[in-house]
Scaffold this motif. Structure first.
Motif, short mmCIF file in Angstrom:
data_model
loop_
_atom_site.label_atom_id
_atom_site.label_comp_id
_atom_site.label_asym_id
_atom_site.label_seq_id
_atom_site.Cartn_x
_atom_site.Cartn_y
_atom_site.Cartn_z
N LEU A 118 -4.59 25.33 36.03
CA LEU A 118 -3.18 25.27 36.42
C LEU A 118 -2.64 26.58 36.98
CD1 LEU A 118 -1.83 23.28 33.32
CD2 LEU A 118 -2.29 22.37 35.61
N ILE A 119 -3.42 27.66 36.86
CA ILE A 119 -2.88 28.98 37.23
C ILE A 119 -3.77 29.67 38.25
CG2 ILE A 119 -1.60 29.32 35.09
CD1 ILE A 119 -3.91 31.02 34.08
N GLU A 148 -9.83 24.47 29.36
CA GLU A 148 -9.66 24.94 27.98
C GLU A 148 -8.25 25.47 27.78
OE1 GLU A 148 -11.36 28.53 25.13
OE2 GLU A 148 -12.65 27.71 26.72
N ASP A 149 -7.62 25.10 26.67
CA ASP A 149 -6.27 25.58 26.37
C ASP A 149 -6.24 27.10 26.27
OD1 ASP A 149 -5.29 23.00 26.28
OD2 ASP A 149 -5.41 22.84 24.09
N LEU A 150 -5.29 27.70 26.96
CA LEU A 150 -5.08 29.14 26.87
C LEU A 150 -4.03 29.38 25.78
CD1 LEU A 150 -5.04 30.06 30.68
CD2 LEU A 150 -6.97 30.11 29.08
N TRP A 198 -6.82 34.09 30.88
CA TRP A 198 -6.05 34.12 29.62
C TRP A 198 -4.95 35.17 29.70
CZ3 TRP A 198 -4.62 37.58 25.89
CH2 TRP A 198 -4.08 37.06 24.72
N HIS A 199 -5.25 36.31 30.28
CA HIS A 199 -4.25 37.39 30.33
C HIS A 199 -3.15 37.12 31.37
CE1 HIS A 199 -7.27 39.62 27.99
NE2 HIS A 199 -6.27 40.40 27.62
N ARG A 200 -3.36 36.18 32.30
CA ARG A 200 -2.32 35.88 33.30
C ARG A 200 -1.05 35.35 32.63
NH1 ARG A 200 -3.61 33.58 39.15
NH2 ARG A 200 -3.54 35.84 39.50
N ASP A 231 -4.25 41.55 36.91
CA ASP A 231 -3.86 40.26 37.47
C ASP A 231 -3.73 40.33 38.99
OD1 ASP A 231 -2.74 37.45 36.70
OD2 ASP A 231 -1.32 38.24 38.17
N ARG A 232 -3.23 41.44 39.50
CA ARG A 232 -3.13 41.62 40.96
C ARG A 232 -4.50 41.60 41.60
NH1 ARG A 232 -3.61 46.67 43.31
NH2 ARG A 232 -3.09 46.77 45.54
N LEU A 233 -5.47 42.33 41.02
CA LEU A 233 -6.82 42.33 41.57
C LEU A 233 -7.43 40.94 41.52
CD1 LEU A 233 -8.20 45.68 40.08
CD2 LEU A 233 -7.31 45.27 42.39
N LEU A 234 -7.12 40.19 40.46
CA LEU A 234 -7.57 38.80 40.39
C LEU A 234 -7.02 38.00 41.57
CD1 LEU A 234 -8.70 36.23 39.00
CD2 LEU A 234 -6.61 36.21 37.58
#
Length: 707
Positions: A504-505, A487-489, A276-278, A465-468
């Motif tokens: 998608l991400i 699920e919709d973000l 979600w935070h991406r 996000d980088r660590l992800l």
């Protein structure tokens, strides 16, 4: 070069409280009446029916001129320290009084608060005996503000409502997009459809670590100006800093034509926390890029170079996991001005990283929790007299634990264990979200629904996000699964008709950026990323294995905490000591006996959040490493004797973000000591790997002692 002033200059203690004689305030709620009374002999807060002639002093505490408190039973406390109970009605409450430049705040443990601020002014209070007879009394030099609005039949005050208008258009989240063609003349032309994205020119620009980012004068100058422009946009604009920060929580208003829930969109303690935070960070990066391109077009000298820099500009990240990196650079926390190159030449400009200033007073904060309604700007460590020093001290002390937790993230082979802080069955180290919580708490932002207003937020989440991305490279078969995958973000649209979802991400490249670790990779990227992780974050683990061969086994020790997230109605830290807990909680983070902290970042108003309510009874989980402490404190103790020493010496304390402490024996949570056999890393192998399952040592927690 001129030294920038440090902003950590608040006085050490607030002014004394002096109640004018014979004045009082009465606060009424459903079945409770609290009164502040004053006479020549005493100043007190009193529960129950208030009677100036016969005050119930057995249910009162006295406020002394220096701001300290003395109970009628003789117990005494200083501002910010209070553990004893006062009965109010049928409920025992823990009261405490805290001072900030805004005034005094009197709290009790369930999260409600009464804040006293403002100038002296007379008020009229109807007599209890004769409602028609009014006695004019002097209001003490505070204005009373209850933490939750009292229900009223009056029409709502429109001036206090949030100023968000209903959106008439949508922001499509693309990240910072490159032009299809760019000649360096005139405004860049951007592709209008998703299909044209692969036609970008050259390698993807990288998000840079903040220490490297500031070395690029053009990047830094453009970013500072773009950030300032976003912060200065009118708050009724959907692209404004205010509204983009607000979609994470308060002011509880729908954004971007996404009429889902009550306007709190963030998804903490769920498998889609990181995904979600991406797009959230990509949205902010997109808005920064748009502002930077407009600013670059205003330079007369070297305009082509400035436009090229604006095209490559990406959101910087703050690598708090790198040894020495946990303490933010001064430009982020203390310098009042920054030296940059503007279209008009070199200038000293106000530092936009320090805080966000709410621009429309009550309209900005009208629906915020009352404790924050009077704020004119964001504040880090609002209950501290030395907030900047606390940021430095806390993060310095936490550095080793942060680095070790980050290194150990890459041992985790399961998405559920890696991604979020919910309790797991086999977890052995803190999740990405639990590690993320630690940074927010130690930086001193007090509520999860207000944290994006702090300008450090997006630097922190770019690092998350980088660590992800790094973890995903090493665990290609792991990702969100089940119904959450599609699920919709919300509220992040990828077209006029559909939202982004986790499926998608899977790659950060979807949003048109990369990270430095992916530049110039030759051969198998997994080997390259593994070596990079070990080089950046393996120091603490290498110290644990110092002098041992790669064939050696050692025992790794840790404490696993499990607790329901809202057992305390504010963010908090469980602090682990190898020795006695210092009496002054303000000295906990500088104690030589400090081992580490388990930090929980929440809101004290979960009832406003559908997602919070859905998992408020589900325990969350986190870990504190003990191995380095054992090697330092009891290096010669045989392994089979370690549990006995831990039972004797480990102590815990719980510190709320407002600086007060809670009694651990009052709380329902678990702390268990775990041990497991591990082997060190091979050249290109895992950071370290386990040999067999972990062993649970049945030390439970009572009164702050593990035994």
């Amino acid at each position: 070069m001129t030294t920038q002033p440090d902003l950590d200059d608040l006085p050490a203690r607030g002014p004394g409280i002096a109640l004018p004689p014979y004045s009082y305030i009465i606060l009424k709620s459903s079945n409770e009446r609290i009164a502040a009374g004053s006479s020549v002999e005493f100043s007190a807060l009193i529960s129950g029916k208030f009677d100036l002639d016969r005050p119930k002093l057995d249910q009162a505490f006295h406020i002394l001129p220096d701001g300290s408190i003395r109970l009628s039973n003789g117990k005494y406390t200083s501002p910010g320290h209070y553990e004893d109970e006062v009965d109010i009605g049928d409920n025992p409450y823990q009261w405490r009084i805290l001072w900030s430049p805004k005034g005094y705040t009197i709290h009790h443990q369930n999260g409600r608060a009464w804040t006293f601020m403002g100038p002296n002014k007379p008020i009229e209070i109807p007599s209890e005996a004769d409602p028609d007879r009014k006695e004019e009394r002097q209001l003490i030099d505070f204005v009373l503000d209850a933490a939750r609005p009292v229900e009223s039949d009056d029409e709502p005050d429109e001036t206090l409502q949030p100023i968000f208008p209903q959106a008439t258009s949508k922001i499509i989240i693309t990240g910072a997009r490159l032009p299809r063609q760019f000649s360096g003349r005139g405004p860049p032309q951007f592709p209008q459809d998703v299909q044209s994205w692969p036609n970008r020119l050259g390698p993807l620009p990288a998000r840079l670590e903040i220490h490297d980012f500031v070395k690029n004068e053009k990047f830094f100058s453009l970013y500072v100006q773009a950030l300032k422009r976003l912060q200065q946009l009118p708050e009724d604009q959907m692209e404004s800093y205010y509204q983009v920060a607000g979609l994470h929580g308060f002011p509880l208003v729908h954004w971007n034509q996404s009429n889902v829930g009550n306007g709190i969109y963030c998804r903490h303690a769920t498998p889609i926390f990181a995904t979600w935070h991406r797009p959230y960070v990509a949205l902010f990066e997109q808005l920064i890029s748009q502002q930077a391109l407009e600013i670059a077009g205003q330079y007369k000298k070297d305009q082509d170079e400035w436009l090229e820099a604006a095209l490559d500009l990406r959101q910087p990240f703050w690598d708090w996991a790198r040894p020495g990196g946990a303490v933010p650079p001064d430009i982020l926390i203390s310098r009042s001005t920054l030296r940059i190159i503007t279209p008009k030449g070199p200038r000293n400009v106000e530092n936009p990283f320090l805080y966000y200033a709410y621009r429309t007073g009550d309209k900005s904060t009208g629906s915020f929790p009352p404790e924050y309604k009077e704020w004119t700007r964001t504040i880090r460590h609002p209950y501290s007299d030395r907030p900047i020093q606390e940021i430095r001290n806390y993060l310095t002390q936490a550095q080793e634990q942060i680095t070790m937790h980050t290194h150990d993230l890459f041992e985790i082979n399961d998405w559920e264990e890696f991604s979020n802080k919910k309790q797991t069955q086999t977890g052995s180290t803190s999740s990405l979200e639990a590690l993320h919580d630690t940074i927010h708490v130690l930086v001193g932002v007090t509520d999860i629904f207000l944290v994006p207003y702090d300008p450090l937020f997006f630097l922190h989440h770019a690092q998350v996000d980088r660590l992800l991305s790094l973890w995903k490279t090493l665990h290609e078969d792991q990702w969100v699964s089940g119904p959450e995958l599609t699920e919709d973000l919300t509220p992040f649209w990828n077209s006029n008709n559909s939202y982004w979802n986790s499926d998608l991400i899977r790659s950060h490249e979807v949003f048109n950026h990369t990270y430095p670790e992916y530049l110039d990779v030759k051969g198998d990227p997994r080997h390259h990323i593994r070596e990079t992780i070990n080089q950046l974050y393996g120091g603490s683990s290498n110290r644990v294995f110092k002098g041992l061969s790669h064939h050696s086994h050692i025992t790794s020790w840790s404490i696993r905490f499990r607790i329901k997230p809202f057992v305390i109605r504010q963010s908090f830290s469980i602090v682990v000591f190898f020795g006695e807990v210092p009496k002054d909680p303000h000295s906990w983070f500088s104690s030589s006996d400090l081992v580490g902290t388990y930090d929980v970042f929440i809101t004290y108003l979960p009832e406003d959040c559908d997602n919070c309510r859905s998992h408020e009874h589900e325990p969350i989980e986190g870990f504190v490493h003990l191995t380095s402490t054992i090697q330092d404190k009891i290096p010669h103790v045989r392994e089979d004797q370690v549990p006995r020493y831990l039972e004797q010496h480990l102590r815990l304390g719980l510190r709320r973000v407002d600086g007060t402490v809670a009694k651990l024996d009052k709380l329902d949570f678990e702390a268990k000591v775990l041990s497991r056999r591990i082997k060190p890393a091979t050249h290109r192998g895992p950071a370290r790997f386990h040999v067999g399952e972990h062993t649970t040592h049945q030390f439970d927690i009572k009164h702050g002692v593990l035994w």
